[in-house]
Motif scaffolding. Structure first.
Motif, PDB file in Angstrom:
ATOM      1  N   VAL A  94       2.537   1.637  -3.468  1.00 15.26           N
ATOM      2  CA  VAL A  94       1.569   2.062  -4.484  1.00 15.26           C
ATOM      3  C   VAL A  94       1.284   3.553  -4.325  1.00 15.26           C
ATOM      4  CG1 VAL A  94      -0.853   1.873  -5.187  1.00 15.26           C
ATOM      5  CG2 VAL A  94       0.513  -0.186  -4.869  1.00 15.26           C
ATOM      6  N   TRP A  95       1.172   3.995  -3.091  1.00 16.70           N
ATOM      7  CA  TRP A  95       0.943   5.425  -2.840  1.00 16.70           C
ATOM      8  C   TRP A  95       2.147   6.257  -3.283  1.00 16.70           C
ATOM      9  CZ3 TRP A  95       3.254   8.809   0.893  1.00 16.70           C
ATOM     10  CH2 TRP A  95       2.624  10.054   0.991  1.00 16.70           C
ATOM     11  N   MET A  96       3.366   5.738  -3.071  1.00 18.66           N
ATOM     12  CA  MET A  96       4.575   6.481  -3.425  1.00 18.66           C
ATOM     13  C   MET A  96       4.876   6.429  -4.919  1.00 18.66           C
ATOM     14  SD  MET A  96       6.899   5.132  -0.222  1.00 18.66           S
ATOM     15  CE  MET A  96       8.443   5.669  -0.939  1.00 18.66           C
ATOM     16  N   GLY A 151       2.742   4.671  -7.452  1.00 22.09           N
ATOM     17  CA  GLY A 151       1.620   4.512  -8.357  1.00 22.09           C
ATOM     18  C   GLY A 151       1.652   3.178  -9.075  1.00 22.09           C
ATOM     19  N   LEU A 192       0.821  -1.207   0.000  1.00 26.22           N
ATOM     20  CA  LEU A 192       0.000   0.000   0.000  1.00 26.22           C
ATOM     21  C   LEU A 192       0.857   1.260   0.000  1.00 26.22           C
ATOM     22  CD1 LEU A 192      -2.783  -1.075   2.545  1.00 26.22           C
ATOM     23  CD2 LEU A 192      -2.979  -0.884   0.051  1.00 26.22           C
ATOM     24  N   ALA A 193       1.931   1.252   0.816  1.00 28.43           N
ATOM     25  CA  ALA A 193       2.798   2.425   0.878  1.00 28.43           C
ATOM     26  C   ALA A 193       3.510   2.667  -0.455  1.00 28.43           C
ATOM     27  CB  ALA A 193       3.828   2.255   2.002  1.00 28.43           C
TER      28      ALA A 193
END
Length: 296
Positions: A52-54, A56, A49-50
């Motif tokens: 993907v947030w950082m 994409g 999750l981290a």
């Protein structure tokens, strides 16, 4: 980032790392491989999750394109994640953490053997003193029984995998410096792969799962706050703090971890663990302090 703030963050990282032992002593139903499965699974979920947030959607392409060094590093991380929790189920927190603290000395030895780095006399002395401390602990456990000795043997896989991992990364960075256009291994991808591999390998051995909501809450906390978050922070701190200083501050994990297990779970360290741990910590602290002075 200022140096003083980086040091405080590194101390916070060691506090987070050191919680695994005391938390594992308060689990109700989860045992052995199941503990490792849930911890690694929650770690993988939080990291995914981290990242993907950082990064994409590019993250999934980076995973598919990960080279052999990243996968080998991921196997090393998987070994560390798995062996650490298995060792905690077999022996005391103090025995596990002191055995793990050999990592920096083994890394220096591996760098001498495989990368032909020259080691100063202080490091050879630290390796000898640290080895004597671990030998003292192993000798005491051999007289006392088999389970604790097995736990220390499992824990020894953690510094072995760590030394292999850092030696591989040093070799890769050396190759990057020599080859124009080569990309260094992606440490965060390797950690994510390690968590995924550890969870996948331990799931069949953990089945049928026994953990209730109480255990799942504790194990989720370990996966997110004891593993994923510190990994993200350390990667950033490595750009500010020199490696010897990170290694020296990282030794606080041993002190904090033993203290939490003592205060939070009533697990007092044995005299052999205290004596052996004192020898290992003296070797590590002395080597790092002398190294920092030499660097200045």
């Amino acid at each position: 980032m200022k140096h003083s703030r980086a040091v405080l963050l590194m101390i916070a990282v060691t506090l987070l790392w050191s919680t695994a032992g005391v938390v594992s002593r308060h689990l109700e139903a989860a045992r052995s491989f199941e503990i490792t499965f849930w911890r690694s699974g929650f770690n993988a979920l939080a990291l995914a999750l981290a990242l993907v947030w950082m990064r994409g959607p590019a993250l999934w392409g980076q995973l598919r394109a990960a080279g052999r060094p990243v996968w080998i590093s991921g196997l090393c991380w998987a070994t560390m994640f798995t062996a650490f929790m298995l060792a905690l189920t077999q022996t005391s927190v103090a025995n596990v953490l002191v055995t793990m603290s050999l990592g920096p000395l083994l890394t220096a030895l591996f760098a001498r053997l495989f990368l032909h780095h020259r080691l100063p006399a202080r490091t050879w002395g630290a390796i000898a003193l640290g080895s004597a401390g671990i030998a003292w602990m192993f000798g005491h456990e051999m007289r006392g029984g088999g389970q604790a000795l097995a736990g220390m043997a499992i824990a020894f896989a953690v510094p072995l995998a760590a030394a292999t991992n850092w030696t591989l990364l040093q070799h890769s960075h050396r190759r990057v410096a020599a080859e124009e256009g080569a990309a260094p291994p992606d440490m965060l991808l390797a950690v994510l792969l390690g968590a995924l591999i550890s969870a996948a390998l331990t799931l069949p051995l953990a089945w049928p799962l026994q953990a209730g909501w109480h255990d799942l809450g504790l194990l989720a906390g370990l996966g997110v706050f004891q593993l994923a978050l510190p990994c993200l922070i350390v990667v950033q701190l490595s750009r500010v703090l020199p490696a010897p200083e990170i290694a020296l501050l990282g030794l606080l994990e041993v002190i904090f971890g033993v203290l939490w297990a003592w205060l939070g779970a009533g697990e007092a360290p044995s005299s052999a663990a205290l004596a052996g741990g004192a020898m290992v910590l003296a070797a590590l602290v002395g080597n790092e302090i002398l190294g920092l002075r030499a660097g200045r």
